[in-house]
Design an enzyme around this catalytic site. Structure first.
Site, mmCIF file in Angstrom:
data_model
loop_
_atom_site.group_PDB
_atom_site.id
_atom_site.type_symbol
_atom_site.label_atom_id
_atom_site.label_comp_id
_atom_site.label_asym_id
_atom_site.label_seq_id
_atom_site.Cartn_x
_atom_site.Cartn_y
_atom_site.Cartn_z
ATOM 1 N N TYR A 1 -8.270 -0.765 -5.498
ATOM 2 C CA TYR A 1 -7.440 -1.951 -5.295
ATOM 3 C C TYR A 1 -6.524 -1.824 -4.078
ATOM 4 O O TYR A 1 -6.303 -0.744 -3.561
ATOM 5 C CB TYR A 1 -6.637 -2.298 -6.554
ATOM 6 N N GLU A 2 -6.014 -2.981 -3.634
ATOM 7 C CA GLU A 2 -5.212 -3.121 -2.398
ATOM 8 C C GLU A 2 -5.935 -2.517 -1.195
ATOM 9 O O GLU A 2 -5.371 -1.812 -0.370
ATOM 10 C CB GLU A 2 -3.814 -2.528 -2.575
ATOM 11 N N GLY A 3 -7.226 -2.828 -1.127
ATOM 12 C CA GLY A 3 -8.077 -2.341 -0.048
ATOM 13 C C GLY A 3 -8.790 -1.074 -0.458
ATOM 14 O O GLY A 3 -8.146 -0.066 -0.770
ATOM 15 N N ARG B 1 0.820 -1.217 0.000
ATOM 16 C CA ARG B 1 0.000 0.000 0.000
ATOM 17 C C ARG B 1 0.851 1.264 0.000
ATOM 18 O O ARG B 1 0.450 2.296 -0.535
ATOM 19 C CB ARG B 1 -0.946 -0.030 1.203
ATOM 20 N N HIS C 1 -9.746 1.215 4.442
ATOM 21 C CA HIS C 1 -8.633 1.902 5.111
ATOM 22 C C HIS C 1 -9.119 2.845 6.203
ATOM 23 O O HIS C 1 -8.432 3.032 7.217
ATOM 24 C CB HIS C 1 -7.777 2.630 4.081
#
Length: 398
Positions: A376-378, A257, A383
């Protein structure tokens, strides 16, 4: 603006900037329009050592700091977010092997990836498991030396291989990657405690590729469906112990991230720089757009947000270099930087007017690319939850 960099980091930054301007920027729009992945670009990044940059020399890496790595990602993404995505995912798929892999796995699996001879992919997402990664359903069944199934209660030393069945979607770098870090569950009822990580090579019988994803942005970075239909993976390709896969995935994503945050800073910076140049050249009502106070304010706010996102990203990278926990700082960086990329690129389209809405200038491509980074990536909603959880845990009474 200022941030203390070593001479080595400045050299790395300059190398990445020169490469991106010379090798990436000229073809970025064409590759996006054609949705064309150019493997030779990855090969050239590997030749410069970017595929080994953030890893220690003890495992064959280049030994640069993680702050140095964010400089590379910012410069690459400033020219082409798709190439930054390919490189980031390749690096992401190596982190767990460095941290969790055996010496034999590092030698066999990691060495060709560090050299860029093999392209890597990180296979976590499924049709029913995106943000809720613990809900994945791709199954891993234990097999004995004779190929028969082994009960989960049996001793691990009896296991000779695993049979994988299931589907992964939105896997970046597929179908072109040769190495896939795949997460599967031994028992869905165990939740995250059943998830295990496996190193799977393309060409493994029973490992197939499904549809290619048609995306709004970042189109020159390929994404495809993976299908596992009785794919047998030897026990030597299990990464870590059974049930450690969820921890392995989360630890890698914390580092990944920060990489994505740096790419978002580069994307936003590109939009800001092009906007600043445009409003000085374009005239309306007898004077440059840059003389319009409202537009000057827009530029100032864009610059403020880019610098704030960069500061959070560098702060997270420095925390990683110090070996500190990454959950909160990496989420803050990725969330802030991707939201900044979205807002700054949207403002850039507005400043360019009809020209910004046209594909001819390439400004609309920046906005399309930025949207993906919020997902993407959370997703950025996830978050927010991570940051809130960390805050409340840290400040809990007693």
């Amino acid at each position: 603006m200022g941030w203390p960099l070593t001479e080595e980091e400045r050299l790395l930054q300059a190398t990445a900037r020169e490469f991106a301007e010379r090798e990436l920027a000229p073809s970025a729009a064409e590759r996006d329009e054609a949705e064309r992945f150019d493997r030779s670009i990855f090969d050239r990044m590997a030749a410069l050592g970017f595929t080994a940059a953030p890893f220690p020399e003890s495992v064959g890496g280049a030994g640069f700091s993680y702050v140095g790595w964010t400089l590379v990602m910012e410069e690459i993404a400033r020219a082409d977010m798709a190439s930054a995505g390919t490189l980031s995912v390749h690096i992401l798929s190596q982190f767990p092997v460095v941290t969790w892999g055996s010496d034999e796995q590092r030698s066999r699996w990691l060495a060709p990836m560090l050299a860029g001879e093999r392209l890597g992919a990180f296979a976590l997402t499924e049709p029913g498991a995106g943000s809720d990664a613990a809900a994945l359903r791709t199954r891993a069944v234990r097999l004995g030396a004779d190929g028969s199934e082994i009960d989960l209660d049996a001793a691990p030393e009896e296991v000779a291989a695993y049979r994988l069945d299931g589907t992964k979607i939105w896997i970046s770098n597929a179908p072109y990657a040769e190495h896939y870090l795949v997460f599967a569950t031994l028992d869905p009822a165990r939740g995250p405690n059943g998830i295990t990580a496996f190193l799977v090579e393309s060409g493994t019988p029973g490992f197939l590729f499904g549809r290619k994803e048609r995306k709004m942005g970042i189109r020159a970075c390929p994404s495809a469906e993976l299908i596992f239909d009785g794919a047998v993976v030897p026990v030597a390709n299990r990464l870590g112990a059974e049930g450690q896969g969820y921890r392995i995935a989360l630890s890698a994503l914390g580092e990944g991230r920060i990489s994505i945050a740096a790419a978002c800073v580069g994307l936003a910076r590109s939009a800001l720089e092009q906007s600043a140049a445009y409003v000085q050249q374009r005239r309306a009502f007898g004077k440059p757009l840059a003389d319009q106070e409202g537009l000057r304010f827009m530029l100032a706010e864009m610059a403020r947000d880019v610098e704030a996102a960069r500061a959070l990203t560098r702060q997270a990278a420095a925390a990683r270099d110090r070996g500190e926990p990454l959950a909160e700082v990496s989420s803050l960086a990725k969330w802030t930087a991707s939201d900044t990329a979205m807002s700054v690129t949207t403002d850039a389209v507005q400043l360019f007017g009809a020209s910004g809405y046209s594909v001819e200038t390439g400004i609309e491509r920046l906005m399309r690319d930025a949207k993906g980074a919020q997902i993407y990536e959370g997703t950025n909603q996830i978050h927010r939850l991570i940051v809130a959880d960390e805050l409340l845990t840290r400040t809990a009474p007693g």
